[in-house]
Design an enzyme around this catalytic site. Structure first.
Site, mmCIF file in Angstrom:
data_model
loop_
_atom_site.group_PDB
_atom_site.id
_atom_site.type_symbol
_atom_site.label_atom_id
_atom_site.label_comp_id
_atom_site.label_asym_id
_atom_site.label_seq_id
_atom_site.Cartn_x
_atom_site.Cartn_y
_atom_site.Cartn_z
ATOM 1 N N ASP A 123 0.835 -1.200 0.000
ATOM 2 C CA ASP A 123 0.000 0.000 0.000
ATOM 3 C C ASP A 123 0.875 1.257 0.000
ATOM 4 O OD1 ASP A 123 -2.719 1.189 0.507
ATOM 5 O OD2 ASP A 123 -1.687 1.944 2.283
ATOM 6 N N GLU A 137 1.243 -0.438 -5.130
ATOM 7 C CA GLU A 137 0.169 0.543 -5.309
ATOM 8 C C GLU A 137 0.809 1.925 -5.405
ATOM 9 O OE1 GLU A 137 -3.427 3.080 -3.621
ATOM 10 O OE2 GLU A 137 -1.725 2.550 -2.387
#
Ligand code: NOJ
Length: 547
Positions: free
Chosen positions: A205, A247
């Site tokens: 993330d 990401e």
């Protein structure tokens, strides 16, 4: 080599993205849980997907839906136990499904023991050094704010520490200090913990923001890449068949760096393609798609893009021009309530006005353009959203299984559910649900299963090269996906009206297109452009075979 050991599995995967919380509640507490997910594994496998991506499920105060982690090595008690999670992973593997989890690498919750220790520890102590502190909010001025609707600054004052701490997201998500070797070691430990539990992949993330340096925008810094290479070395050495997915919501040229020389992340999301699919559809003009594909650099052969139409976040408009953003807001978010941060908080079906042909067209592109497709739970039945729920919760409502109480999601009292179900007359669970669509031969769900099965028949759609073709009509996209063994032709009409197209296929002269869904044989290709008529939002996938 068995499929389980196939190290490049992610290149031909089809990923189903799901939240444990949102799928099925077996404990009647109003939240989905691992046992519920376990019970629904046959449904997931029945879609034909090959991997499940689980949104964060670690212990967390859930102020950012689990992206605010309070303990990296556990399971949120509401979702079950570590054992339930293990059993789920094992059962998924038995069905040939890979399981991808999250490594929320940039920040923790302010409730994490590390942060609590840090704020109480003296300045300069090893505990304090787990996070990024400052006496003034003036450092790293060039870093942008991401959650523009809620956060006025990337610094928040902590009254206990008597210092500001750095956070790229919500103020309750302090950024970890990657200049501290102890932090780097802790995150490697967390990664190994989940890979040892059997996860096949981890989505990293917010990966661009690990390191801060004065005078930069604090994104994509060389030290960040150096750390990712460290992670990858551990993966290659101990877990050679696992996958790291970056990401990074950035331009493809910038994201390219996250693949390194095939020695950083195995995969990365292709963010800018997504809004352009919607833009091309509404403009009835293929140029936004063609442009971004042409700007997408080649990547190392052991790497793959992940592509998607919708996910758990707002439809981000960071990777478009100001003019394009205005266009997208006007066309897809006329009601200001639909807008959030720099994006649109809506699901696929309502974005497309519940137009079945448009949903099928975009899905067909998702499944035929280069990259591993990611399907967001509920979009396979055309679920709706609730723009009044706040933050991104409107696209995270419970899965709609049937027309019973709570849509079959939970037997708790409706007031206890983590979120109300979608209940409006068009998208509500009585109208849109799995059970009804399983019985209906022509439902979206059954169509999805068919097209996924077709996609899986043609490995070329996963690993083939891409060649864009001229069609003589800006509304019609045509491209060839090719391997040494096979060539597939895809033609898609982005217009809501009938269109003619004449893709230039001279190199295939003497061969013929065979439509893959029904097997219809089309006329032989000559040296002239190949004339086709396409109905509104129609698309074809063709094999090219000798006449
Ligand atoms: C990206 C995630 O997709 C989003 O849901 C989350 O809020 C931020 N990262 C912060 O972790």
């Amino acid at each position: 080599m068995t499929p389980a050991q196939e190290p490049l599995w992610y290149k031909s995967a089809i990923i189903y993205q799901v939240h444990v919380k949102a799928f099925f509640d077996t404990t009647r507490d109003g939240y989905g849980d691992f046992r519920g997910l376990y019970e629904k594994l046959d449904y997931i496998a029945g879609l034909g997907v090959t991997a499940v991506w689980l949104l964060p499920f670690c212990p967390s105060p859930l102020k950012d839906d689990g992206y605010d982690i309070a303990d990296y090595c556990g399971v949120h008690p509401t979702y079950g136990s570590l054992r339930d999670c293990d059993e789920f992973i094992e059962a998924a593997h038995q069905r040939g499904l890979k399981v991808i989890g999250e490594l929320v690498i940039n920040h923790t919750s302010d409730q994490h023991a590390w942060f609590q220790a840090a704020r109480h520890a003296p300045a300069g102590s090893p505990e304090r050094d787990y996070y990024v502190w400052s006496d003034t909010p003036d450092r790293y001025r060039e870093a942008r704010i991401i959650f523009t609707d809620t956060e006025p600054s990337n610094w928040t004052w902590d009254n206990v520490a008597k210092a500001y701490y750095w956070h790229r997201f919500f103020h309750h998500q302090p950024d970890l200090n990657y200049d501290n070797p102890a932090v780097r070691a802790e995150i490697i430990k967390a990664m190994r913990f989940w890979l040892d539990q059997g996860l096949d992949g981890l989505r990293l993330d917010a990966v661009p923001y690990l390191i801060e340096r004065e005078g930069t925008n604090c994104e994509n810094l060389p030290e960040t890449h150096a750390y990712l290479k460290e992670l990858r070395t551990v993966v290659d050495e101990h877990y050679p068949d696992r996958m790291l997915l970056a990401e990074a919501n950035q331009w493809p040229q910038d994201v390219r760096a996250y693949f390194g020389d095939g020695d950083e992340c195995h995969m990365a999301f292709h963010f800018p393609l997504m809004p352009r699919l919607f833009m091309s559809l509404r403009k009835e003009d293929t140029r936004p798609i063609r442009d971004i594909l042409q700007q997408t650099p080649a990547i190392p052969t052991n790497c793959e893009w992940a592509i998607f139409l919708r996910n758990h976040d707002e439809l981000t408009l960071e990777m478009v021009t100001d003019e394009e953003r205005d266009y997208m807001y006007n066309e897809y978010a006329a009601d200001p309530q639909m807008r959030l941060n720099v994006g649109i908080r809506r699901r696929l079906a309502p974005l497309l006005g519940n137009n079945r042909r448009a949903v099928e067209l975009l899905t067909s592109l998702l499944l035929s353009l280069p990259g591993t497709p990611v399907i967001y739970y509920g979009d396979e039945i055309g679920m709706g959203d609730n723009i009044y729920l706040g933050d991104r919760n409107g696209v995270r409502t419970p899965m709609q299984w049937n027309g019973d109480r709570n849509g079959g999601f939970s037997r708790a009292d409706a007031a206890r559910l983590y979120s109300p179900l979608i209940a409006d007359p068009v998208y509500g669970y009585q109208a849109i649900n799995v059970e009804a669509q399983e019985r209906d031969q022509s439902s979206l769900l059954n169509w999805m299963k068919r097209i996924i099965a077709v996609r899986r028949r043609y490995v070329t759609l996963s690993v083939g090269t891409l060649e864009l073709l001229e069609t003589g009509n800006h509304s019609v996209l045509a491209f060839v996906r090719r391997t040494a063994e096979e060539a597939l032709l895809v033609v898609a009409n982005l217009s809501r009206f009938v269109q003619p197209a004449a893709p230039v296929l001279a190199e295939f002269a003497g061969q013929r297109p065979i439509e893959v869904m029904g097997g219809a044989e089309f006329p032989c290709i000559g040296t002239e452009p190949y004339f086709l008529s396409l109905g509104p939002h129609a698309f074809f996938w063709f094999e090219i075979k000798p006449c």
